[in-house]
Design a protein around this motif. Structure first.
Motif, short mmCIF file in Angstrom:
data_model
loop_
_atom_site.label_atom_id
_atom_site.label_comp_id
_atom_site.label_asym_id
_atom_site.label_seq_id
_atom_site.Cartn_x
_atom_site.Cartn_y
_atom_site.Cartn_z
N LEU A 107 0.81 -1.21 0.00
CA LEU A 107 0.00 0.00 0.00
C LEU A 107 0.85 1.27 0.00
N PHE A 108 1.96 1.25 0.74
CA PHE A 108 2.70 2.48 0.98
C PHE A 108 4.04 2.59 0.24
N ILE A 109 4.49 1.53 -0.40
CA ILE A 109 5.81 1.59 -1.02
C ILE A 109 5.88 2.66 -2.11
N ILE A 110 4.88 2.72 -2.99
CA ILE A 110 4.92 3.71 -4.08
C ILE A 110 4.81 5.14 -3.55
N PRO A 111 3.82 5.47 -2.68
CA PRO A 111 3.78 6.83 -2.14
C PRO A 111 5.06 7.22 -1.41
N CYS A 112 5.63 6.28 -0.65
CA CYS A 112 6.85 6.60 0.10
C CYS A 112 8.02 6.88 -0.83
N VAL A 113 8.17 6.07 -1.86
CA VAL A 113 9.28 6.26 -2.80
C VAL A 113 9.13 7.58 -3.54
N VAL A 114 7.92 7.88 -4.00
CA VAL A 114 7.68 9.13 -4.74
C VAL A 114 7.94 10.33 -3.86
N ILE A 115 7.39 10.34 -2.65
CA ILE A 115 7.55 11.48 -1.76
C ILE A 115 9.00 11.62 -1.32
N ALA A 116 9.67 10.51 -1.01
CA ALA A 116 11.08 10.57 -0.62
C ALA A 116 11.93 11.13 -1.75
N ARG A 155 2.99 19.46 2.99
CA ARG A 155 1.73 18.73 2.87
C ARG A 155 1.95 17.30 2.39
N LEU A 156 2.91 17.10 1.52
CA LEU A 156 3.24 15.75 1.07
C LEU A 156 3.72 14.90 2.24
N ILE A 157 4.68 15.44 3.00
CA ILE A 157 5.26 14.68 4.10
C ILE A 157 4.24 14.43 5.21
N TRP A 158 3.61 15.51 5.66
CA TRP A 158 2.69 15.34 6.78
C TRP A 158 1.39 14.67 6.35
N GLY A 159 1.03 14.80 5.09
CA GLY A 159 -0.10 14.05 4.58
C GLY A 159 0.17 12.56 4.63
N LEU A 160 1.39 12.16 4.23
CA LEU A 160 1.78 10.75 4.31
C LEU A 160 1.76 10.27 5.76
N ALA A 161 2.31 11.09 6.66
CA ALA A 161 2.33 10.71 8.08
C ALA A 161 0.92 10.56 8.63
N LEU A 162 0.02 11.47 8.23
CA LEU A 162 -1.36 11.40 8.71
C LEU A 162 -2.06 10.16 8.19
N VAL A 163 -1.87 9.84 6.91
CA VAL A 163 -2.51 8.65 6.34
C VAL A 163 -2.02 7.39 7.05
N ILE A 164 -0.71 7.30 7.31
CA ILE A 164 -0.16 6.13 8.00
C ILE A 164 -0.73 6.03 9.42
N ALA A 165 -0.79 7.18 10.12
CA ALA A 165 -1.31 7.18 11.49
C ALA A 165 -2.77 6.77 11.53
N VAL A 166 -3.58 7.31 10.61
CA VAL A 166 -5.00 6.95 10.57
C VAL A 166 -5.17 5.48 10.21
N TYR A 167 -4.36 5.00 9.29
CA TYR A 167 -4.42 3.59 8.86
C TYR A 167 -4.16 2.66 10.05
N ILE A 168 -3.10 2.95 10.81
CA ILE A 168 -2.76 2.09 11.94
C ILE A 168 -3.82 2.19 13.04
N ALA A 169 -4.26 3.41 13.33
CA ALA A 169 -5.29 3.58 14.37
C ALA A 169 -6.58 2.87 13.99
N LEU A 170 -6.95 2.95 12.71
CA LEU A 170 -8.18 2.31 12.26
C LEU A 170 -8.10 0.79 12.42
N LEU A 171 -6.94 0.21 12.15
CA LEU A 171 -6.78 -1.24 12.31
C LEU A 171 -7.01 -1.65 13.76
N PHE A 172 -6.43 -0.90 14.69
CA PHE A 172 -6.59 -1.24 16.11
C PHE A 172 -8.04 -1.03 16.56
#
Length: 415
Positions: A164-173, A206-223
């Motif tokens: 899910l996150f490999i492509i967004p992470c590579v592009v943003i990095a 916005r790219l960086i913190w947007g990615l961080a927010l999506v990851i945080a929401v994703y993990i929180a939603l799973l729990f």
């Protein structure tokens, strides 16, 4: 004009984009807002009519050198004597409002080089480091794959993190490191940092913190989903933390610092007690020690049950799963596990992993499934049985009073 006297905004600018923040301060001042405080992630503006001032973000690293307190005191005193109005400070950044007649100083290349060496582009690299850690965890989860990973939202979510996150992470990095390299180039030539546009600087954060927010929401939603549908203990861990975070955030509006600190301490203490208390008494536990009456896969025992345990879980791949164990007064035990997996692709994956786990206990042979009214049947060396029947998978296992394996026959199962 709004009657609101103060407002709080997100602060996400990277260290090398501090001049973009200075431009934003000018825009806010033109609209009647003057900076009154800022920290790592937020800024506070206050209404003002003095729009003739000039915002200036200065870089000063002397506070982190030898005799730092003396240098910082002298730095502040010199600028205040010139009529500069302090508005906020953080790390190496000091925000001033200059009188109309005061000339805005040029950027100091030496201070910017010190900024680069000391802060090491901390915001960009810290978020990318978290993203990289998430990708590594996803790879580790896939490498250590077991069938239990398919039974919960957190399990399936951990397996899905890497794809899910490999492509967004590579592009943003790639974009961030490109911009970092471009920003560092002038410094390598002894020149000041290039002045970015507010638009480009906002796009970066916005790219960086947007990615961080999506990851945080994703993990929180799973729990949260696991807490609601299976592992209710996750709710006892998350609820006090969420309450504490919301309360501390709300307390930031308290103006008196001592009162705010005291109230923050009390909130954290109460939520800490709540956190430990909920571990002892779980009001969200909807799992039962006794299997439901309509469950038709419980092994029969020739002795009265002394203890039972029932656990149900839900996941995107396995919408219905439970385990049930039963120990008799004479120490005989029986265990069954049930999976309902409508999707054929998912069912084949889970079945394969269950077989792999079963094979670690000894030899597994496929037997005639007709006596069980099933499509396929496997029996392990310990007598346990694995059955595939339509979209359902059944697993049965039993031991005698001495703990020795007992072969399972169709007559041992009620249904």
């Amino acid at each position: 004009m709004s009657d609101k006297k103060t407002k709080r905004c997100f602060y996400g600018y990277f260290p090398f984009d501090y001049k973009a923040f200075e431009q934003e301060l000018r825009e806010q001042l033109a609209a009647g807002w003057m900076l009154s405080a800022f920290n790592r992630f937020s800024v506070v503006y206050t209404r003002t009519e003095n729009t003739s001032l000039t915002p200036f973000v200065d870089v000063f690293t002397g506070a982190y050198e030898s005799d730092g307190e003396k240098k910082l005191s002298a730095y502040r005193k010199k600028r205040k004597n010139k009529g500069w109005i302090p508005a906020g400070e953080m790390d190496f950044f000091y925000v001033w409002y200059l009188p109309e007649e005061e000339t805005v100083p040029e950027s100091d290349p030496e201070a910017e080089r010190n900024l680069n060496q000391r802060m090491v582009w901390s915001k960009e690299l810290s978020v990318l480091g978290i993203a990289a850690a998430i990708l590594v965890l996803g790879l580790v989860a896939a490498w250590k794959l077991t069938y239990t990973d398919f039974l919960t939202f957190t399990g399936v979510g951990s397996l899905s993190m890497f794809p899910l996150f490999i492509i967004p992470c590579v592009v943003i990095a790639t974009l961030v490191f490109r911009d970092v390299a471009a920003a560092k180039k002038p410094m390598q030539e002894g020149l000041p940092l290039a002045v970015p546009t507010v638009r480009d600087a906002r796009r970066r954060y916005r790219l960086i913190w947007g990615l961080a927010l999506v990851i945080a929401v994703y993990i929180a939603l799973l729990f949260i989903l696991d807490g609601l549908f299976g592992y209710s203990r996750y709710l006892t861990l998350l609820l006090p933390v969420v309450v504490a975070a919301l309360a501390v955030w709300g307390l930031q509006k308290v103006q008196d610092r001592r009162t705010r600190r005291l109230m923050t301490f009390m909130v954290v203490a109460v939520c800490g007690v709540l956190l430990f208390g909920l571990q002892a008494v779980n009001p969200f536990d909807m799992n039962r020690a006794v299997a439901p009456e309509d469950m038709s896969v419980v092994l029969t025992l020739d002795e009265k049950p002394a203890s039972t345990a029932y656990r149900q879980t839900v996941s995107p791949m396995v919408p219905e799963h439970y385990t049930y164990t039963q120990t008799g007064e004479g120490k005989k035990s029986a265990q069954n596990e049930y999976f309902r997996i409508p999707a054929d692709f998912c069912r084949r994956i889970v079945l394969g992993e269950v077989l792999d786990a079963l094979e670690t206990t000894g030899e597994v042979e496929e037997r005639d499934a007709s006596a069980w009214d099933a499509e396929r049947l496997w029996q392990a060396a310990d007598g346990s049985v694995l059955i595939l029947r339509g979209s359902e998978i059944f697993f049965y296992k039993a031991t005698d009073a001495e703990g020795n394996a007992v072969a399972i026959e169709p007559a041992d199962v009620i249904g």
